[in-house]
Enzyme design. Structure first.
Site, PDB file in Angstrom:
ATOM      1  CD  GLU A 217      -2.919  -1.322   2.275  1.00  0.00           C
ATOM      2  OE1 GLU A 217      -2.754  -0.645   3.297  1.00  0.00           O
ATOM      3  OE2 GLU A 217      -3.912  -2.050   2.094  1.00  0.00           O
ATOM      4  CD  GLU A 337      -4.085  -6.096   2.132  1.00  0.00           C
ATOM      5  OE1 GLU A 337      -4.859  -5.555   2.952  1.00  0.00           O
ATOM      6  OE2 GLU A 337      -2.883  -5.874   2.122  1.00  0.00           O
TER       7      GLU A 337
END
Ligand SMILES: *[C@@H]1O[C@H](CO)[C@@H](O)[C@H](O)[C@H]1NC(C)=O
Ligand SMILES: *[C@@H]1O[C@H](CO)[C@@H](O)[C@H](O)[C@H]1NC(C)=O
Ligand SMILES: *[C@@H]1O[C@H](CO)[C@@H](O)[C@H](O)[C@H]1NC(C)=O
Ligand SMILES: *[C@@H]1O[C@H](CO)[C@@H](O)[C@H](O)[C@H]1NC(C)=O
Ligand SMILES: *[C@@H]1O[C@H](CO)[C@@H](O)[C@H](O)[C@H]1NC(C)=O
Length: 426
Positions: A217, A337
């Site tokens: 991320e 995710e």
């Protein structure tokens, strides 16, 4: 994901393992179309050994840190029997040689502090890679067990967040001030390249590696408490982050020409004038530009409507919009995710409620259906397994346990079958 809760770890003595070697491919010389056992991208598809490789997978960031090969084998074997083919894990754990209480980034709270395993430490502005039994040799074991189990690993090389150290550990030790200095300060970029080279070269021939992932991320900013602040103004934008992604991708491909590379972003779009932060590139994302980079073999996106203050309807569109990007750019996009909280966790974590029919099975199941319509592979957050020496792995509110059949039957076992069926017709 940005981890918020700790995990409980137990540790066993390490045993030694040699680096794996694998036969080169093809046997007749010439430029190989693909390497035996190593996934690759072709158009919008993942491929393996010349066949489409659309998969259902999951996340198990903790595999290297539990320091217990039989638990790693147990977890990967259970995952495999459930039909999961790819696991994503952390190939990083950075720390200061000496932890300064109150210092940044605030790593350790996630359970890593209790693990003897770390891969890199910093002292007096110098980074030292840990090649020992409590260092990369522990990662060797995970890779070797994955090879033996037939599970492929997405290997993330650093973290945007404070968990397990990540970007800010480099930055605080190498003269940076802001979270986004990680993307452009030459000293910091070089230190990250050095670490990346150490890990990538170690497994560059391993069929257990699904892909290298630059970071979990990556964003211009991070956590307001546990991380360094973002630099002021517009200095950090998708331009800075995309340049860094391209440069790092090129660097990895200079070391390892066999495995795929991706950047590990959450999938933020950049649309001029869009007022939704997730579509406005607010944190340095530009999904189409990132996916278009020739150094990137596929794209990734994540989905946490609870943390993001979004609805289930919004989430359905988010999945579809990434499916459209896969089609438009003719490059694979991995739904890497995703999670949706139980009602009681939602109340406790974010003090919100949703309509009663928005159960985990209903909402997550819908995302999986949409992802499959677009022929996107996926990896839910996170794998829940029991029967480890420590019992079950930690529940962070998103864990789906294989033995919780009410959830696992539709979301894992049946989903994996549905994915395999679609794959067989590709
Ligand atoms: C790590 O070390 C750097 C450099 O000495 C320091 O600025 C920072 O506060 C330290 N952080 C932690 C958590 O120890
Ligand atoms: C802004 O970003 C550039 C790299 O794109 C960098 O050279 C410069 O130092 C940055 N300035 C600040 C104040 O962070
Ligand atoms: C949770 O939200 C309700 C309103 O929806 C509010 O009355 C309550 O004070 C909140 N609780 C906490 C702990 O913030
Ligand atoms: C929940 O119910 C509403 C209206 O009753 C319906 O529109 C919606 O599709 C349902 N959602 C799920 C996830 O089943
Ligand atoms: C899964 O297994 C663990 C340990 O064996 C047990 O404590 C737990 O209750 C089981 N969960 C379900 C839903 O059966």
């Amino acid at each position: 994901m940005k981890l918020t809760a700790g995990i409980t770890l137990a540790f066993l003595a390490a045993s030694t393992v040699a680096s794996p070697t694998w036969p080169t491919w093809p046997p007749f010389g010439g430029k190989p179309k693909y390497h035996k056992g190593i996934p690759y991208a072709e158009g919008s598809k993942f491929m393996l050994d010349g066949k489409p490789f659309l998969f259902a997978g999951s996340n198990a960031y903790w595999l290297p840190f539990i320091n217990n090969p039989s638990d790693v084998r147990n977890a990967l074997t259970q995952a495999k029997h459930a039909g999961l083919k790819v696991m994503r894990t952390w190939a990083f754990n950075d720390k200061n040689a000496t932890y300064i209480p109150g210092g940044l980034p605030m790593y350790g709270g996630e359970g890593a502090g209790e693990s003897p395993i770390y891969f890199q430490s910093f002292k007096d502005g110098v980074a030292t890679i840990n090649y020992g039994p409590n260092g990369l040799q522990a990662l060797d074991k995970v890779v070797k067990i994955a090879e033996e189990t037939g599970i492929k690993l997405v290997m993330a090389l650093t973290n945007n967040w404070a968990d397990y150290g990540g970007m800010d550990v480099y930055t605080v030790n190498l003269g940076g001030k802001y979270h986004d200095d990680f993307f452009h300060s030459p000293k910091i970029v070089n230190a990250f390249k050095k670490y990346t080279a150490a890990v990538v070269s170690r497994y560059k021939d391993s069929p257990a590696i699904f892909a290298w992932e630059l970071s979990n991320e990556p964003r211009c900013g991070a956590d307001g408490t546990r991380n360094l602040p973002r630099s002021a103004g517009t200095n950090c934008s998708h331009v800075m982050v995309t340049d860094w992604i391209a440069d790092m991708g090129k660097f990895i491909k200079g070391i390892d020409k066999k495995h795929m590379v991706t950047w590990g972003g959450e999938g933020e779009f950049y649309e001029e004038g869009n007022e939704d932060w997730a579509y406005a590139g607010a944190d340095g994302g530009h999904f189409y530009n990132e996916l278009a980079l020739q150094e990137m073999d596929f794209g990734t996106f994540h989905l946490y409507p609870d943390w993001w203050d979004k609805t289930a309807e919004w989430a359905n569109k988010w999945v579809a919009d990434h499916g459209k990007a896969q089609v438009k750019l003719n490059k694979p996009v991995l739904f890497e995710e995703y999670g949706w909280l139980h009602p009681e966790d939602r109340l406790a974590f974010v003090n919100r409620t949703v309509p009663a029919n928005q159960t985990r099975v209903a909402v997550i199941g819908e995302w999986q259906k949409i992802a499959l319509q677009y022929k996107m592979s996926d990896a839910y957050w996170q794998l829940g397994v029991c029967g480890l020496s420590t019992g079950c792995n930690h529940n962070d509110g998103f864990t789906i346990y294989l033995n919780n059949t009410e959830e696992s039957r539709p979301l894992i076992f049946q989903h994996a079958k549905d994915v395999a069926k679609v794959n067989s017709r590709l």
